[in-house]
Each structure stands twice: as structure tokens, then as C-alpha cells.
Motif scaffolding. Structure first.
Motif, PDB file in Angstrom:
ATOM      1  N   MET A 289     -14.343  -1.748 -22.745  1.00  0.00           N
ATOM      2  CA  MET A 289     -14.284  -0.421 -22.757  1.00  0.00           C
ATOM      3  C   MET A 289     -16.065  -0.044 -23.606  1.00  0.00           C
ATOM      4  SD  MET A 289     -11.820   1.500 -25.179  1.00  0.00           S
ATOM      5  CE  MET A 289     -11.218   0.549 -26.417  1.00  0.00           C
ATOM      6  N   PHE A 290     -16.818  -0.106 -24.498  1.00  0.00           N
ATOM      7  CA  PHE A 290     -17.953  -0.203 -24.894  1.00  0.00           C
ATOM      8  C   PHE A 290     -19.260  -1.168 -24.286  1.00  0.00           C
ATOM      9  CE2 PHE A 290     -14.738   0.226 -28.163  1.00  0.00           C
ATOM     10  CZ  PHE A 290     -15.158   1.639 -28.950  1.00  0.00           C
ATOM     11  N   THR A 291     -19.294  -2.197 -22.876  1.00  0.00           N
ATOM     12  CA  THR A 291     -19.990  -2.353 -22.570  1.00  0.00           C
ATOM     13  C   THR A 291     -20.989  -1.025 -21.959  1.00  0.00           C
ATOM     14  OG1 THR A 291     -18.168  -4.481 -21.577  1.00  0.00           O
ATOM     15  CG2 THR A 291     -20.306  -4.132 -20.174  1.00  0.00           C
ATOM     16  N   GLY A 292     -20.482  -0.719 -20.904  1.00  0.00           N
ATOM     17  CA  GLY A 292     -21.931   0.661 -20.885  1.00  0.00           C
ATOM     18  C   GLY A 292     -22.845   0.775 -21.531  1.00  0.00           C
ATOM     19  N   ILE A 293     -22.181   1.242 -23.713  1.00  0.00           N
ATOM     20  CA  ILE A 293     -22.716   1.636 -24.134  1.00  0.00           C
ATOM     21  C   ILE A 293     -24.050   0.632 -24.790  1.00  0.00           C
ATOM     22  CG2 ILE A 293     -22.753   2.203 -26.546  1.00  0.00           C
ATOM     23  CD1 ILE A 293     -19.973   3.192 -26.040  1.00  0.00           C
ATOM     24  N   ILE A 294     -23.004  -0.844 -24.753  1.00  0.00           N
ATOM     25  CA  ILE A 294     -24.114  -1.287 -25.510  1.00  0.00           C
ATOM     26  C   ILE A 294     -25.396  -2.522 -24.179  1.00  0.00           C
ATOM     27  CG2 ILE A 294     -22.235  -2.731 -27.217  1.00  0.00           C
ATOM     28  CD1 ILE A 294     -23.006  -5.360 -24.993  1.00  0.00           C
ATOM     29  N   LYS A 295     -25.330  -1.700 -23.317  1.00  0.00           N
ATOM     30  CA  LYS A 295     -26.100  -2.214 -21.591  1.00  0.00           C
ATOM     31  C   LYS A 295     -27.326  -1.771 -22.403  1.00  0.00           C
ATOM     32  CE  LYS A 295     -26.936  -2.110 -16.755  1.00  0.00           C
ATOM     33  NZ  LYS A 295     -26.123  -1.383 -15.529  1.00  0.00           N
ATOM     34  N   LYS A 296     -27.701  -0.213 -22.605  1.00  0.00           N
ATOM     35  CA  LYS A 296     -28.815   0.078 -23.005  1.00  0.00           C
ATOM     36  C   LYS A 296     -29.534  -0.502 -24.145  1.00  0.00           C
ATOM     37  CE  LYS A 296     -26.873   4.193 -23.935  1.00  0.00           C
ATOM     38  NZ  LYS A 296     -26.416   5.712 -24.215  1.00  0.00           N
ATOM     39  N   HIS A 297     -28.495  -0.936 -25.407  1.00  0.00           N
ATOM     40  CA  HIS A 297     -28.815  -1.717 -26.223  1.00  0.00           C
ATOM     41  C   HIS A 297     -29.737  -3.432 -25.892  1.00  0.00           C
ATOM     42  CE1 HIS A 297     -27.509   1.134 -29.440  1.00  0.00           C
ATOM     43  NE2 HIS A 297     -26.782   1.513 -28.800  1.00  0.00           N
ATOM     44  N   ILE A 298     -29.205  -3.305 -24.626  1.00  0.00           N
ATOM     45  CA  ILE A 298     -29.478  -5.039 -24.599  1.00  0.00           C
ATOM     46  C   ILE A 298     -30.831  -4.827 -23.574  1.00  0.00           C
ATOM     47  CG2 ILE A 298     -28.802  -6.831 -22.951  1.00  0.00           C
ATOM     48  CD1 ILE A 298     -25.753  -6.555 -23.776  1.00  0.00           C
ATOM     49  N   LYS A 299     -30.688  -3.755 -22.745  1.00  0.00           N
ATOM     50  CA  LYS A 299     -31.532  -3.423 -22.019  1.00  0.00           C
ATOM     51  C   LYS A 299     -33.211  -2.814 -22.817  1.00  0.00           C
ATOM     52  CE  LYS A 299     -33.092  -0.618 -17.952  1.00  0.00           C
ATOM     53  NZ  LYS A 299     -34.326  -1.485 -17.943  1.00  0.00           N
ATOM     54  N   SER A 300     -32.898  -2.400 -23.879  1.00  0.00           N
ATOM     55  CA  SER A 300     -34.099  -2.166 -24.704  1.00  0.00           C
ATOM     56  C   SER A 300     -34.455  -3.420 -25.772  1.00  0.00           C
ATOM     57  CB  SER A 300     -33.863  -1.080 -25.897  1.00  0.00           C
ATOM     58  OG  SER A 300     -34.324  -0.562 -26.569  1.00  0.00           O
ATOM     59  N   GLY A 301     -33.684  -4.036 -25.796  1.00  0.00           N
ATOM     60  CA  GLY A 301     -34.080  -5.127 -26.809  1.00  0.00           C
ATOM     61  C   GLY A 301     -34.500  -6.081 -26.205  1.00  0.00           C
TER      62      GLY A 301
END
Length: 138
Positions: free
Chosen positions: A112-124
Motif C-alpha cells: 500500500m506504500f508503493t505510491g509513496i516510495i515511487k517519488k523517492h525511487i524517482k528522485s534517487g
């Protein structure tokens, strides 16, 4: 699944970029989301490894396939991340393009947190590609 695609043009030869990105043991230098890499086995261009990611110091297992001067494909086989990360190197006139494609999600109840970490992965990923570009061009 969260799909993330980003790329950077690097003013260098394909060989020079490949020398940097194919040293996958050096991944934490560029990819801040990867804290540590431990190789388990290697068979030709196939590597099984354990990585420690910055997300709560979680350990993930990966099967990495290297196609020289073309792609590095890391498939997450166990851990909090499910899916794959593919780096592709495309030769261009007087430069080359390095593309990163993620197709991942968090496993189990963490999904359920996949959407939240997507921003972090993209930025990283954007930071990592920029760091690789700077390393190669300097």
C-alpha cells in the motif's frame, strides 16, 4: 507496480560510461538508496547478490544479468521490493544515453506504500544518473 523511467545524456564514449556502470559492486557510490552490496555467487554474466537498501535497512536479494555495453538488469527476488531495475546504455553520436527503468512494488502488506516510495525511487534515480554523468565527464 510503480513504473519509473528516466534518462541522462552523457558526453562520453559508450565504453567509458560502461566502465563506471558495470562495476556493480560500486553501486552505493551513486545509488544512495543502496547502502551495501554483498555478492553471493557469479556465473558468467549472472550475479546473485544481497543488497541493503536505505528503506529501513531492509535486505533484498537480486539476480543481476549483465549484457556487456548494453544492459544491466537487476531482478528483486526476495525482500521488501518486488520487480526489476534495468539500466540501458545507448550509443549516440559523440555521446550516449543512460536510461533507468524501474518496474517495482513493495511486497506484502507494504504494497500500500508503493505510491509513496515511487517519488523517492524517482528522485534517487535522477540523482544517481546525474552522479554517474558527473563521474564520467570529469
Amino acid at each position: 507496480m510503480a513504473e519509473i523511467k528516466t534518462s541522462v545524456t552523457i558526453n562520453a564514449t559508450q565504453e567509458k560510461v560502461w566502465d563506471v556502470i558495470s562495476d556493480i559492486d560500486n553501486e552505493p557510490k551513486f545509488w544512495k538508496g543502496t547502502k551495501e552490496v554483498r555478492n553471493i555467487s557469479k556465473n558468467g554474466n549472472q550475479i546473485s547478490r544481497e543488497i541493503t537498501i536505505a528503506f529501513r535497512d531492509q535486505k533484498c536479494l537480486q539476480d543481476v544479468t549483465i549484457v556487456p555495453k548494453e544492459t544491466i538488469k537487476a531482478v528483486f527476488t526476495e525482500g521488501v521490493i518486488v520487480g526489476e531495475k534495468i539500466l540501458t546504455l545507448k550509443d549516440m553520436e559523440n555521446s550516449c544515453e543512460l536510461e533507468a527503468l524501474w518496474d517495482v512494488k513493495l511486497s506484502g502488506k507494504m504494497g500500500m506504500f508503493t505510491g509513496i516510495i515511487k517519488k523517492h525511487i524517482k528522485s534517487g534515480t535522477e540523482q544517481a544518473l546525474q552522479a554517474i554523468k558527473e563521474e564520467v565527464e570529469n
